[in-house]
Design an enzyme around this catalytic site. Sequence first.
Site, PDB file in Angstrom:
ATOM      1  N   ASP A  65     -51.999 -12.628 -10.892  1.00 38.76           N
ATOM      2  CA  ASP A  65     -52.906 -11.948  -9.951  1.00 38.76           C
ATOM      3  C   ASP A  65     -53.863 -12.986  -9.359  1.00 38.76           C
ATOM      4  O   ASP A  65     -54.472 -13.782 -10.099  1.00 38.76           O
ATOM      5  CB  ASP A  65     -53.671 -10.873 -10.746  1.00 38.76           C
ATOM      6  CG  ASP A  65     -54.490  -9.947  -9.871  1.00 38.76           C
ATOM      7  OD1 ASP A  65     -54.147  -9.773  -8.687  1.00 38.76           O
ATOM      8  OD2 ASP A  65     -55.488  -9.384 -10.397  1.00 38.76           O
ATOM      9  N   HIS A  66     -54.020 -13.010  -8.068  1.00 38.98           N
ATOM     10  CA  HIS A  66     -54.945 -13.926  -7.381  1.00 38.98           C
ATOM     11  C   HIS A  66     -54.748 -15.396  -7.756  1.00 38.98           C
ATOM     12  O   HIS A  66     -55.720 -16.081  -8.115  1.00 38.98           O
ATOM     13  CB  HIS A  66     -56.413 -13.547  -7.633  1.00 38.98           C
ATOM     14  CG  HIS A  66     -56.800 -12.255  -6.999  1.00 38.98           C
ATOM     15  ND1 HIS A  66     -56.961 -12.108  -5.642  1.00 38.98           N
ATOM     16  CD2 HIS A  66     -57.001 -11.030  -7.531  1.00 38.98           C
ATOM     17  CE1 HIS A  66     -57.264 -10.848  -5.362  1.00 38.98           C
ATOM     18  NE2 HIS A  66     -57.282 -10.170  -6.489  1.00 38.98           N
ATOM     19  N   HIS A 163     -63.147  -5.164  -5.430  1.00 37.31           N
ATOM     20  CA  HIS A 163     -63.017  -5.219  -6.888  1.00 37.31           C
ATOM     21  C   HIS A 163     -64.273  -4.666  -7.559  1.00 37.31           C
ATOM     22  O   HIS A 163     -65.348  -4.703  -6.983  1.00 37.31           O
ATOM     23  CB  HIS A 163     -62.827  -6.672  -7.338  1.00 37.31           C
ATOM     24  CG  HIS A 163     -61.493  -7.235  -6.946  1.00 37.31           C
ATOM     25  ND1 HIS A 163     -61.334  -8.511  -6.475  1.00 37.31           N
ATOM     26  CD2 HIS A 163     -60.262  -6.688  -6.958  1.00 37.31           C
ATOM     27  CE1 HIS A 163     -60.052  -8.722  -6.231  1.00 37.31           C
ATOM     28  NE2 HIS A 163     -59.382  -7.629  -6.508  1.00 37.31           N
ATOM     29  N   GLY A 164     -64.088  -4.188  -8.799  1.00 42.50           N
ATOM     30  CA  GLY A 164     -65.251  -3.837  -9.609  1.00 42.50           C
ATOM     31  C   GLY A 164     -65.619  -2.365  -9.560  1.00 42.50           C
ATOM     32  O   GLY A 164     -64.868  -1.525  -9.047  1.00 42.50           O
ATOM     33  N   LYS A 167     -67.708   0.190  -5.371  1.00 45.20           N
ATOM     34  CA  LYS A 167     -66.846  -0.040  -4.211  1.00 45.20           C
ATOM     35  C   LYS A 167     -67.440   0.502  -2.919  1.00 45.20           C
ATOM     36  O   LYS A 167     -67.158  -0.009  -1.846  1.00 45.20           O
ATOM     37  CB  LYS A 167     -65.474   0.590  -4.443  1.00 45.20           C
ATOM     38  CG  LYS A 167     -64.768   0.029  -5.688  1.00 45.20           C
ATOM     39  CD  LYS A 167     -63.343   0.471  -5.744  1.00 45.20           C
ATOM     40  CE  LYS A 167     -62.697   0.137  -7.081  1.00 45.20           C
ATOM     41  NZ  LYS A 167     -62.638  -1.309  -7.351  1.00 45.20           N
ATOM     42  N   HIS A 194     -55.435  -3.930  -3.559  1.00 40.73           N
ATOM     43  CA  HIS A 194     -56.310  -4.446  -4.623  1.00 40.73           C
ATOM     44  C   HIS A 194     -57.566  -3.588  -4.674  1.00 40.73           C
ATOM     45  O   HIS A 194     -57.854  -2.834  -3.756  1.00 40.73           O
ATOM     46  CB  HIS A 194     -56.703  -5.900  -4.325  1.00 40.73           C
ATOM     47  CG  HIS A 194     -55.604  -6.863  -4.635  1.00 40.73           C
ATOM     48  ND1 HIS A 194     -55.703  -7.781  -5.659  1.00 40.73           N
ATOM     49  CD2 HIS A 194     -54.386  -7.039  -4.080  1.00 40.73           C
ATOM     50  CE1 HIS A 194     -54.581  -8.485  -5.695  1.00 40.73           C
ATOM     51  NE2 HIS A 194     -53.761  -8.065  -4.751  1.00 40.73           N
ATOM     52  N   ASN A 237     -53.369  -2.014  -7.714  1.00 41.63           N
ATOM     53  CA  ASN A 237     -53.965  -2.836  -8.773  1.00 41.63           C
ATOM     54  C   ASN A 237     -55.086  -2.102  -9.505  1.00 41.63           C
ATOM     55  O   ASN A 237     -55.994  -1.566  -8.866  1.00 41.63           O
ATOM     56  CB  ASN A 237     -54.586  -4.102  -8.168  1.00 41.63           C
ATOM     57  CG  ASN A 237     -53.543  -5.137  -7.837  1.00 41.63           C
ATOM     58  OD1 ASN A 237     -52.351  -4.874  -7.882  1.00 41.63           O
ATOM     59  ND2 ASN A 237     -53.994  -6.329  -7.507  1.00 41.63           N
ATOM     60  N   ARG A 243     -61.108  -1.623 -18.098  1.00 37.60           N
ATOM     61  CA  ARG A 243     -62.322  -2.204 -18.702  1.00 37.60           C
ATOM     62  C   ARG A 243     -63.279  -1.091 -19.117  1.00 37.60           C
ATOM     63  O   ARG A 243     -63.893  -1.145 -20.184  1.00 37.60           O
ATOM     64  CB  ARG A 243     -63.032  -3.114 -17.691  1.00 37.60           C
ATOM     65  CG  ARG A 243     -62.226  -4.323 -17.276  1.00 37.60           C
ATOM     66  CD  ARG A 243     -63.008  -5.188 -16.311  1.00 37.60           C
ATOM     67  NE  ARG A 243     -62.184  -6.275 -15.800  1.00 37.60           N
ATOM     68  CZ  ARG A 243     -62.654  -7.340 -15.164  1.00 37.60           C
ATOM     69  NH1 ARG A 243     -63.944  -7.459 -14.945  1.00 37.60           N
ATOM     70  NH2 ARG A 243     -61.836  -8.281 -14.733  1.00 37.60           N
ATOM     71  N   ARG A 264     -60.711  -3.256 -36.194  1.00 35.42           N
ATOM     72  CA  ARG A 264     -59.677  -2.243 -36.008  1.00 35.42           C
ATOM     73  C   ARG A 264     -60.279  -0.854 -35.840  1.00 35.42           C
ATOM     74  O   ARG A 264     -59.695   0.024 -35.222  1.00 35.42           O
ATOM     75  CB  ARG A 264     -58.698  -2.259 -37.195  1.00 35.42           C
ATOM     76  CG  ARG A 264     -57.850  -3.503 -37.212  1.00 35.42           C
ATOM     77  CD  ARG A 264     -57.106  -3.665 -38.500  1.00 35.42           C
ATOM     78  NE  ARG A 264     -58.021  -3.896 -39.616  1.00 35.42           N
ATOM     79  CZ  ARG A 264     -57.647  -4.199 -40.859  1.00 35.42           C
ATOM     80  NH1 ARG A 264     -56.359  -4.294 -41.144  1.00 35.42           N
ATOM     81  NH2 ARG A 264     -58.539  -4.406 -41.811  1.00 35.42           N
TER      82      ARG A 264
END
Length: 292
Positions: A65-66, A163-164, A167, A194, A237, A243, A264
Site C-alpha cells: 500500500d502506498h 485517510h484517518g 474525513k 483509499h 481500502n 484500528r 492474550r
Amino acid sequence: MQFGAFNVNNMEIIQAIVDAANEENSPVILQASSSAIKYAGIKYLKKMLEAALEEYDIPVALHLDHGPDFETCKMCIDNGFSSVMIDGSKYDFEENISLTKKVVEYAHTKGVVVEAELGKLAGIEDDVNVASDDAMYTDPDQAKEFVERTGCDSLAIAIGTSHGAYKFKGEAKLRFDILQKVKEKLPNTPIVLHGASTVIPELVETCNKYGGNIPGAKGVPDEMLHEASLKGVSKINVDTDLRLAMTAAIRKVFAEEPEAFDPRKYMTPARDLIKQTVQHKIRDVFGSSNKA
Ligand code: PH4
Ligand code: ZN
C-alpha cells in the site's frame, strides 16, 4: 461487487481478516504500507501470509500500500507480494508517469500487478501530509492518459475521501460525477478508493467511553460505499476501522479489568472485534461473500 483491501501490521490483525474472509468464503486483499513493513518486518509479513494460505482455501493476496519509491516496490515484488502500489501522487503528472512506468515495467516481468494513484487525498498519507486546501481531485482526461502511458493495472483516484478518522467537517460528500467520468474513459481499469473507512460510530463510541478521546470522528457512510461500487469502484481500502476495533476492545478490557496484564487477555477480544468488523464489511457492505 467490491473487494476489501485491509491494512495489516501484526499477527492478530492478519488472523482476524483471513478468518473473517474464510467464514464468508470471500477472496481478500491484505495490504501493508511501507511504515507497516518497517514495523513488522517484510519477512514476518511474508511468512504470516504463507501461514494464512496454508490454513485456508480462499484466495488471499498480499499488496504493498502506498509504495513511496521504486526500491520499496522492487523489494516487495522480490519478496513475493502479489501486487504493489506505487504512489507517485506527490509528484507532478510527468514525474508520476515516469516513476509508475518504471515500476510497471519491472513488476510485469515478474507477473506482479501495479496500482497507481492520480490526484491527491486530503489528510495524512503515510509520511506525506497534504493540506485539505491542496486536495486535488483526479482529472478524468488525465486519468485516461496516465493509464495508457504507464500501463498500470488499476488506478486510485481522489474524489473527496481522506485517510484517518476525520474525513469530513460537515456532511460526507464524494464527487461521484468524477468517478463516473473516469469510469467512462477507463471502462476496463479497476478503480481503487483509499480512505474508505466508515469510521464506525459504535467503535468510536466504545473508544471514547473507555477513556479515548476521538471526538467528532466521521467517515464514509456505507450507502456511499455502495454507490461507489455501483459506479465502478472495485477495491476499497480499510485501515482506520480496524484500528478503531482493536483500540475499542483493548480499552474496554483495560477499563473493566485493570488487574489484567496478560496480553492474550486483551488481544483475544481485539482480534474478535476486528474479525466481526471485517465480516460485516465483506457481507453487508462490499458484497464479496460467497457463503452458501
Ligand atoms: N490506506 C491506509 C494507509 C496507512 O503509513 P500507514 O500504515 O499509516 O498508512 O491506504 C487507506 O486508504 C486507509 O483508509 P482509512 O484511513 O479510511 O481506513
Ligand atoms: Zn491509502
